[in-house]
Design a protein around this motif. Structure first.
Motif, PDB file in Angstrom:
ATOM      1  N   LEU A  41       3.244  -1.673  -9.090  1.00 16.50           N
ATOM      2  CA  LEU A  41       4.523  -0.968  -9.038  1.00 16.50           C
ATOM      3  C   LEU A  41       5.636  -2.008  -9.014  1.00 16.50           C
ATOM      4  O   LEU A  41       5.675  -2.874  -8.129  1.00 16.50           O
ATOM      5  CB  LEU A  41       4.611  -0.081  -7.794  1.00 16.50           C
ATOM      6  CG  LEU A  41       5.977   0.576  -7.519  1.00 16.50           C
ATOM      7  CD1 LEU A  41       6.338   1.563  -8.627  1.00 16.50           C
ATOM      8  CD2 LEU A  41       5.978   1.267  -6.154  1.00 16.50           C
TER       9      LEU A  41
ATOM     10  N   MET B 294       4.074   8.964  -4.149  1.00 13.76           N
ATOM     11  CA  MET B 294       5.040   9.092  -5.245  1.00 13.76           C
ATOM     12  C   MET B 294       6.318   8.351  -4.881  1.00 13.76           C
ATOM     13  O   MET B 294       6.751   8.327  -3.732  1.00 13.76           O
ATOM     14  CB  MET B 294       5.365  10.564  -5.509  1.00 13.76           C
ATOM     15  CG  MET B 294       4.146  11.417  -5.806  1.00 13.76           C
ATOM     16  SD  MET B 294       3.492  11.168  -7.463  1.00 13.76           S
ATOM     17  CE  MET B 294       4.680  12.058  -8.449  1.00 13.76           C
ATOM     18  N   THR B 295       6.933   7.733  -5.891  1.00  9.85           N
ATOM     19  CA  THR B 295       8.202   7.044  -5.724  1.00  9.85           C
ATOM     20  C   THR B 295       9.286   7.820  -6.460  1.00  9.85           C
ATOM     21  O   THR B 295       9.101   8.197  -7.617  1.00  9.85           O
ATOM     22  CB  THR B 295       8.124   5.611  -6.290  1.00  9.85           C
ATOM     23  OG1 THR B 295       7.129   4.878  -5.583  1.00  9.85           O
ATOM     24  CG2 THR B 295       9.468   4.901  -6.158  1.00  9.85           C
ATOM     25  N   GLN B 296      10.411   8.067  -5.788  1.00  7.40           N
ATOM     26  CA  GLN B 296      11.536   8.730  -6.425  1.00  7.40           C
ATOM     27  C   GLN B 296      12.270   7.712  -7.291  1.00  7.40           C
ATOM     28  O   GLN B 296      12.665   6.646  -6.813  1.00  7.40           O
ATOM     29  CB  GLN B 296      12.486   9.317  -5.380  1.00  7.40           C
ATOM     30  CG  GLN B 296      11.838  10.364  -4.482  1.00  7.40           C
ATOM     31  CD  GLN B 296      11.386  11.594  -5.248  1.00  7.40           C
ATOM     32  OE1 GLN B 296      12.108  12.095  -6.115  1.00  7.40           O
ATOM     33  NE2 GLN B 296      10.207  12.093  -4.932  1.00  7.40           N
ATOM     34  N   ILE B 297      12.476   8.022  -8.557  1.00  5.61           N
ATOM     35  CA  ILE B 297      13.095   7.080  -9.481  1.00  5.61           C
ATOM     36  C   ILE B 297      14.160   7.776 -10.315  1.00  5.61           C
ATOM     37  O   ILE B 297      14.275   9.006 -10.308  1.00  5.61           O
ATOM     38  CB  ILE B 297      12.059   6.439 -10.420  1.00  5.61           C
ATOM     39  CG1 ILE B 297      11.491   7.468 -11.415  1.00  5.61           C
ATOM     40  CG2 ILE B 297      10.933   5.786  -9.628  1.00  5.61           C
ATOM     41  CD1 ILE B 297      10.634   6.872 -12.521  1.00  5.61           C
TER      42      ILE B 297
ATOM     43  N   ASP C 182       4.058   7.962 -10.021  1.00 11.67           N
ATOM     44  CA  ASP C 182       2.810   7.819  -9.263  1.00 11.67           C
ATOM     45  C   ASP C 182       2.764   6.511  -8.495  1.00 11.67           C
ATOM     46  O   ASP C 182       3.375   5.509  -8.892  1.00 11.67           O
ATOM     47  CB  ASP C 182       1.602   7.825 -10.214  1.00 11.67           C
ATOM     48  CG  ASP C 182       1.296   9.192 -10.768  1.00 11.67           C
ATOM     49  OD1 ASP C 182       1.935  10.175 -10.357  1.00 11.67           O
ATOM     50  OD2 ASP C 182       0.423   9.275 -11.658  1.00 11.67           O
ATOM     51  N   ALA C 183       1.955   6.499  -7.450  1.00 15.84           N
ATOM     52  CA  ALA C 183       1.601   5.242  -6.798  1.00 15.84           C
ATOM     53  C   ALA C 183       0.672   4.466  -7.718  1.00 15.84           C
ATOM     54  O   ALA C 183      -0.029   5.052  -8.556  1.00 15.84           O
ATOM     55  CB  ALA C 183       0.915   5.519  -5.461  1.00 15.84           C
TER      56      ALA C 183
ATOM     57  N   GLN D   7       9.757  11.470 -10.573  1.00 13.90           N
ATOM     58  CA  GLN D   7       8.777  10.957  -9.621  1.00 13.90           C
ATOM     59  C   GLN D   7       7.784  10.071 -10.373  1.00 13.90           C
ATOM     60  O   GLN D   7       7.382  10.378 -11.494  1.00 13.90           O
ATOM     61  CB  GLN D   7       8.035  12.088  -8.919  1.00 13.90           C
ATOM     62  CG  GLN D   7       8.905  12.898  -7.960  1.00 13.90           C
ATOM     63  CD  GLN D   7       8.082  13.927  -7.206  1.00 13.90           C
ATOM     64  OE1 GLN D   7       7.219  14.598  -7.769  1.00 13.90           O
ATOM     65  NE2 GLN D   7       8.351  14.059  -5.911  1.00 13.90           N
TER      66      GLN D   7
ATOM     67  N   THR E  24      14.216   2.918 -12.953  1.00 12.80           N
ATOM     68  CA  THR E  24      14.431   2.082 -11.771  1.00 12.80           C
ATOM     69  C   THR E  24      13.125   1.475 -11.265  1.00 12.80           C
ATOM     70  O   THR E  24      13.147   0.448 -10.584  1.00 12.80           O
ATOM     71  CB  THR E  24      15.091   2.883 -10.651  1.00 12.80           C
ATOM     72  OG1 THR E  24      14.282   4.036 -10.352  1.00 12.80           O
ATOM     73  CG2 THR E  24      16.487   3.345 -11.064  1.00 12.80           C
ATOM     74  N   HIS E  25      12.002   2.083 -11.606  1.00 12.54           N
ATOM     75  CA  HIS E  25      10.681   1.564 -11.242  1.00 12.54           C
ATOM     76  C   HIS E  25       9.713   1.831 -12.388  1.00 12.54           C
ATOM     77  O   HIS E  25       9.897   2.778 -13.160  1.00 12.54           O
ATOM     78  CB  HIS E  25      10.134   2.239  -9.974  1.00 12.54           C
ATOM     79  CG  HIS E  25      10.916   1.934  -8.737  1.00 12.54           C
ATOM     80  ND1 HIS E  25      12.143   2.499  -8.477  1.00 12.54           N
ATOM     81  CD2 HIS E  25      10.634   1.112  -7.678  1.00 12.54           C
ATOM     82  CE1 HIS E  25      12.592   2.057  -7.308  1.00 12.54           C
ATOM     83  NE2 HIS E  25      11.703   1.224  -6.817  1.00 12.54           N
TER      84      HIS E  25
ATOM     85  N   GLU F 267       6.712  -4.197  -5.882  1.00 12.22           N
ATOM     86  CA  GLU F 267       6.844  -3.467  -4.623  1.00 12.22           C
ATOM     87  C   GLU F 267       5.512  -3.073  -4.022  1.00 12.22           C
ATOM     88  O   GLU F 267       5.383  -2.963  -2.800  1.00 12.22           O
ATOM     89  CB  GLU F 267       7.718  -2.223  -4.814  1.00 12.22           C
ATOM     90  CG  GLU F 267       9.184  -2.550  -5.041  1.00 12.22           C
ATOM     91  CD  GLU F 267      10.121  -1.424  -4.663  1.00 12.22           C
ATOM     92  OE1 GLU F 267       9.661  -0.254  -4.606  1.00 12.22           O
ATOM     93  OE2 GLU F 267      11.320  -1.698  -4.427  1.00 12.22           O
TER      94      GLU F 267
ATOM     95  N   ARG G  37       9.834  -2.704  -9.167  1.00  8.64           N
ATOM     96  CA  ARG G  37      11.230  -2.257  -9.178  1.00  8.64           C
ATOM     97  C   ARG G  37      11.936  -3.024 -10.289  1.00  8.64           C
ATOM     98  O   ARG G  37      12.001  -4.248 -10.265  1.00  8.64           O
ATOM     99  CB  ARG G  37      11.909  -2.523  -7.833  1.00  8.64           C
ATOM    100  CG  ARG G  37      13.402  -2.176  -7.832  1.00  8.64           C
ATOM    101  CD  ARG G  37      14.013  -2.298  -6.445  1.00  8.64           C
ATOM    102  NE  ARG G  37      13.854  -3.620  -5.885  1.00  8.64           N
ATOM    103  CZ  ARG G  37      14.629  -4.662  -6.162  1.00  8.64           C
ATOM    104  NH1 ARG G  37      15.622  -4.544  -7.035  1.00  8.64           N
ATOM    105  NH2 ARG G  37      14.430  -5.830  -5.576  1.00  8.64           N
TER     106      ARG G  37
END
Length: 371
Positions: free
Chosen positions: A32, A1-4, A24-25, A22, A143-144, A69, A34
């Motif tokens: 993914l 998971m990426t914090q966004i 997902d990958a 959050q 942000t992503h 990313e 940015r």
């Protein structure tokens, strides 16, 4: 998971709320990104205002640009570190996708407006629960974003000096206007082009008309500042929208209009444009009319004059081929779409929408992160 951080559209509010979330990958076939920049488009407004049936809560945004990313299994066309533009989504398997016409994908609706993956899952969650993602295959007001390999377009190395945030609007509105001229109507050099509405899509069409060598190029709008800009970027003539349009157009094109392009969705203007067409003239439509709106054309004039009326989505573009072409035109100075853009901080997203709705700014773009 990426914090966004994401701009979430929730039921009962006409304002976006910037929330921690959050993401997902990326799964197989996904990318993914940015987000560096994201254009504000009328379609985002229509969803926010509940004019389009998109499930809420949702993260909108469909004109993103950014940096890759991570990639999921099977992705080969882009790699981490690549600068990319995000465009609309398509299935890749239907007859139109096979014909390199993904704007008319048989599954365009679910892939772009369902705001979920094909299996119904969403990629974003907040403390309040799941949030719909994958709007137009991206949801770039964040942000992503998670996109698919099909709707991620690698930026040519020749554009390395162009601010990446500037390129986002090429993914929808700008390619719609330019593509209508260069792809859909295939405007020929020396033929007349009339553009109704000098917003982002219309002004993009005017710039493309100059690339195509159209002459004259006529812009019609109610706002003097937009007409002035139209003259600077390619229009040879401008007409104020409250004039006697039929008479003014006849004075410039006494034998009729070869190509007319409507971005307003106003039936009276569309019908006027049709009546001004020369034999074998083409009328292209992208304006968003009411769902029950009807048009009235004389059948004898349509048939006997060999005229054509065409609906246009996304400028009949195959983004993987057309967006790099537009970038090359921009680098060469032929397509100065930066003249339409004003940048806003991501946290000022509601101010950006207000600036667009008021007509003060033609194409607001959110600066989400540094390139």
């Amino acid at each position: 998971m990426t914090q966004i951080r994401a701009a979430v559209c929730r039921e009962g509010s006409t304002q976006f709320s910037i929330e921690d979330a959050q993401l997902d990958a990326p799964r197989a076939g996904e990318v993914l990104v940015r987000i560096v920049g994201a254009g504000v488009c009328h379609t985002d407004m229509a969803v926010r205002d509940r004019q389009l049936p998109v499930p809420l809560p949702v993260v909108l945004g469909h004109e993103g640009s950014g940096v890759v990313e991570a990639v999921g299994d099977g992705v080969t066309s882009v790699s981490p570190g690549d600068a990319v533009v995000l465009s609309f989504a398509s299935c890749g398997t239907c007859p139109n996708c096979a014909d390199h016409a993904p704007a008319y994908c048989y599954n365009f609706g679910p892939y772009n407006f369902a705001s979920a993956r094909a299996d119904g899952s969403v990629a974003i969650s907040t403390a309040q629960g799941p949030v719909h993602s994958h709007f137009f295959g991206q949801s770039s007001f964040a942000t992503h974003a998670i996109a698919s390999e099909r709707n991620v377009v690698k930026v040519p190395t020749s554009a390395a000096h162009v601010p990446l945030e500037r390129l986002g609007p090429l993914g929808c509105g700008l390619q719609t206007g330019a593509g209508a001229v260069l792809n859909s109507m295939a405007v020929k050099a020396g033929r007349s082009l009339v553009v109704f509405g000098a917003g982002a899509v219309g002004l993009s069409a005017i710039m493309a008309g100059r690339i195509a060598g159209a002459d004259p190029i006529i812009a019609i709008d109610l706002h003097e500042n937009r007409l002035a800009l139209a003259r600077e970027i390619g229009a040879t003539h401008t007409i104020k929208g409250d004039a006697d349009l039929a008479s003014a157009l006849h004075d410039i094109c006494p034998t009729g209009i070869n190509y007319a392009f409507d971005t307003t969705g106003l039936g009276k203007l569309i019908e006027l444009a049709f009546n001004q067409l020369a034999p074998r003239g083409i009328l292209g439509l992208v304006g968003a009319s009411d769902a029950d709106a009807m048009l009235h054309f004389n059948e004898t004039s349509l048939m006997g004059g060999g005229k054509r009326v065409m609906g246009i989505l996304e400028g009949d573009s195959d983004p993987q081929a057309f967006i790099p072409q537009l970038i090359e035109h921009h680098v060469a100075g032929r397509y100065p779409f930066d003249r339409l853009v004003e940048m806003f901080a991501f946290d000022d997203i509601n101010a950006a929408f207000e600036a667009s709705e008021s007509g003060r700014v033609i194409k607001p773009v959110l600066k989400v992160s540094a390139a």
